[in-house]
Design an enzyme around this catalytic site. Structure first.
Site, PDB file in Angstrom:
ATOM      1  N   GLN A 255    -114.196 -39.628  -7.931  1.00  0.00           N
ATOM      2  CA  GLN A 255    -115.360 -40.537  -7.161  1.00  0.00           C
ATOM      3  C   GLN A 255    -115.672 -39.471  -5.734  1.00  0.00           C
ATOM      4  OE1 GLN A 255    -116.428 -42.434  -9.454  1.00  0.00           O
ATOM      5  NE2 GLN A 255    -117.195 -43.510  -7.750  1.00  0.00           N
ATOM      6  N   HIS A 258    -118.563 -37.212  -6.074  1.00  0.00           N
ATOM      7  CA  HIS A 258    -119.958 -37.651  -6.060  1.00  0.00           C
ATOM      8  C   HIS A 258    -120.703 -37.116  -4.795  1.00  0.00           C
ATOM      9  CE1 HIS A 258    -120.731 -39.956  -9.564  1.00  0.00           C
ATOM     10  NE2 HIS A 258    -119.606 -40.621  -9.497  1.00  0.00           N
ATOM     11  N   GLU A 322    -116.679 -51.254  -5.261  1.00  0.00           N
ATOM     12  CA  GLU A 322    -117.541 -50.809  -6.352  1.00  0.00           C
ATOM     13  C   GLU A 322    -116.616 -50.615  -7.745  1.00  0.00           C
ATOM     14  OE1 GLU A 322    -120.894 -47.585  -7.929  1.00  0.00           O
ATOM     15  OE2 GLU A 322    -119.284 -46.926  -6.172  1.00  0.00           O
ATOM     16  N   HIS A 323    -115.742 -49.915  -7.543  1.00  0.00           N
ATOM     17  CA  HIS A 323    -114.962 -49.548  -8.747  1.00  0.00           C
ATOM     18  C   HIS A 323    -113.441 -49.814  -8.288  1.00  0.00           C
ATOM     19  CE1 HIS A 323    -118.109 -46.407  -9.011  1.00  0.00           C
ATOM     20  NE2 HIS A 323    -118.142 -46.904 -10.181  1.00  0.00           N
ATOM     21  N   ASP A 356    -117.830 -44.769 -16.142  1.00  0.00           N
ATOM     22  CA  ASP A 356    -119.130 -43.956 -15.752  1.00  0.00           C
ATOM     23  C   ASP A 356    -119.724 -43.436 -16.972  1.00  0.00           C
ATOM     24  OD1 ASP A 356    -118.870 -44.156 -13.157  1.00  0.00           O
ATOM     25  OD2 ASP A 356    -118.267 -42.186 -12.736  1.00  0.00           O
ATOM     26  N   HIS A 415    -147.875 -86.156  -5.496  1.00  0.00           N
ATOM     27  CA  HIS A 415    -146.886 -86.217  -6.514  1.00  0.00           C
ATOM     28  C   HIS A 415    -146.578 -87.468  -7.359  1.00  0.00           C
ATOM     29  CE1 HIS A 415    -145.695 -82.389  -4.665  1.00  0.00           C
ATOM     30  NE2 HIS A 415    -144.855 -81.960  -5.520  1.00  0.00           N
TER      31      HIS A 415
END
Length: 428
Positions: A255, A258, A322-323, A356, A415
């Site tokens: 990670q 990235h 996230e992960h 991934d 209504h």
């Protein structure tokens, strides 16, 4: 990685802070780009492409011939791998299809719910430091299953004015209807307003840097939906001495590479294990082609030692990764009790990179703590739930008096009248 032992709960928020700029620091830039593109369309996009990507394009739309040529350059082995991943992703997302929900809520009153596709969607695929063709799979495959009519893909061109061969091949394989060479804020603005070359879409999907994330959030002010706030990637690993330090280090680095603004965190009940992982990180880092970028991310990252699993779980839920990888002697404790995570990876042989690429789950996930409220991309992301109701004469007689009373109590006479007129006609 900075080692922190048994931090006090009051300090967790500070320790777990993401290494991102605040929205205010970049919002003015995003607003300026949006305003200019809304006013001048493609001409401004062309200028921004030259400014940010360093290339001047006569035509930003990718032709069929470009796709064919690019596809020929992708190796047979990689094509096979992409198709394997496509098949797994397709299987998993097809399994998410649901049947029509139909119910008679009372005699003469029928209600049902059906899923309908979002007709026009935009897919943003980062190019930059890594051409993420895997993200094409994660977005275009469910879009196709959902039945979206227009699937528009935007990705930044390289210095030669091209999009990576693998992105073009995968886009064609997955049924993308239009591909445009445009990236960053200008791509999101183009999809938001529409230009001569970029269709306006109803919803925008895809990850990106902090500028893209803010641009997507700004798009919602102009009536365009987005999948979620998805910014720089992040990973949290929960591991104890039963785990393999080399495996854990490799996951953290997967990670970290990235981008410089990525963040990885190790939570463990063992200081000794944390030190072993750090040694492995240093060793493995030396072998990485993206060493400099990964090093920046590692400098933003931490190893946190806690006293027990319960404390670890509370801290992880506070972070909302996230992960989330769990590799302990009691993985079930975390699997059963985790409340906030985009996607969970269980055991020594489930690396985050499986999700991934090819396991079948979607890798477009909420970052920056948004997993506390957002889901990752799934089939429902490309669909709307539409409800229907049909009431018979008998049904309006059964339900009508209740509607009249409720409408009158709220002071909404029209209504009430909509029901009263019908009931009077049925009495005559």
């Amino acid at each position: 990685m900075k080692l922190i032992e048994n931090p006090k709960k009051k300090d967790w928020a500070t320790i777990l802070k993401r290494p991102t700029q605040t929205v205010e620091e970049i919002e003015s830039i995003v607003n300026e780009v949006f305003t200019n593109i809304k006013t001048n369309g493609d001409n401004t996009i062309k200028d921004y492409t030259f400014k940010f990507d360093g290339v001047e394009l006569e035509n930003s739309i990718v032709s069929d011939q470009e796709i064919k040529t690019a596809s020929k350059r992708v190796s047979k082995a990689l094509k096979k791998a992409i198709k394997l991943a496509q098949n797994n992703i397709k299987k998993f997302h097809e399994a998410q299809q649901t049947e029509q929900v139909f119910l008679k809520t009372m005699r003469g009153v029928k209600c049902w719910q059906e899923k309908r596709p979002i007709q026009k969607v935009g897919l943003y695929i980062p190019g930059g430091t890594a051409p993420l063709f895997s993200t094409v799979l994660m977005l275009a495959v469910p879009a196709k299953i959902a039945g979206c009519n227009e699937v528009v893909l935007c990705s930044p061109p390289n210095s030669e004015g091209k999009i990576a061969d693998e992105i073009l091949y995968t886009a064609k394989l997955c049924g993308v209807t239009k591909i445009i060479k445009v990236g960053g804020i200008q791509a999101i603005a183009g999809l938001t307003f529409g230009t001569d070359s970029i269709p306006r879409v109803y919803k925008i999907f895809g990850p990106g840097n902090q500028y893209v994330t803010v641009a997507k959030q700004l798009a919602t002010k102009y009536g365009v939906a987005i999948d979620m706030p998805a910014g720089p990637s992040e990973l949290l690993v929960m591991a104890d001495e039963s785990a393999n330090p080399a495996y854990v280090a490799s996951d953290l680095l997967s990670q970290a590479e990235h981008g410089s603004d990525s963040q990885v965190i190790l939570v463990t009940t063992s200081k000794k294990f944390a030190e072993q992982v750090n040694e492995e990180v240093i060793s493995q880092l030396e072998e990485l082609p993206r060493k400099e970028m990964a090093s920046d991310a590692i400098n933003n990252s931490k190893s946190i030692v806690v006293k027990d699993f319960k404390t670890a779980l509370d801290l992880i839920d506070e972070y909302g990764p996230e992960h989330f990888i769990v590799a302990t002697n009691d993985n079930d404790f975390f699997v059963k009790n985790i409340g906030n995570a985009g996607s969970v990876f269980i055991g020594d042989y489930t690396p985050e990179s499986a999700g991934d690429y090819a396991s079948g789950t979607n890798h477009t996930l909420p970052t920056n703590g948004f997993s506390k409220a957002y889901s990752g991309v799934n089939l429902d992301s490309f669909q709307k739930s539409m409800t229907f109701q049909k009431i018979s004469q008998k049904g309006i007689k059964n339900i009508g008096p209740a509607i009249e009373l409720m409408a009158e109590a709220e002071g909404l006479q029209a209504h009430k009248n909509a029901v009263t007129l019908r009931l009077k006609d049925l009495e005559s």
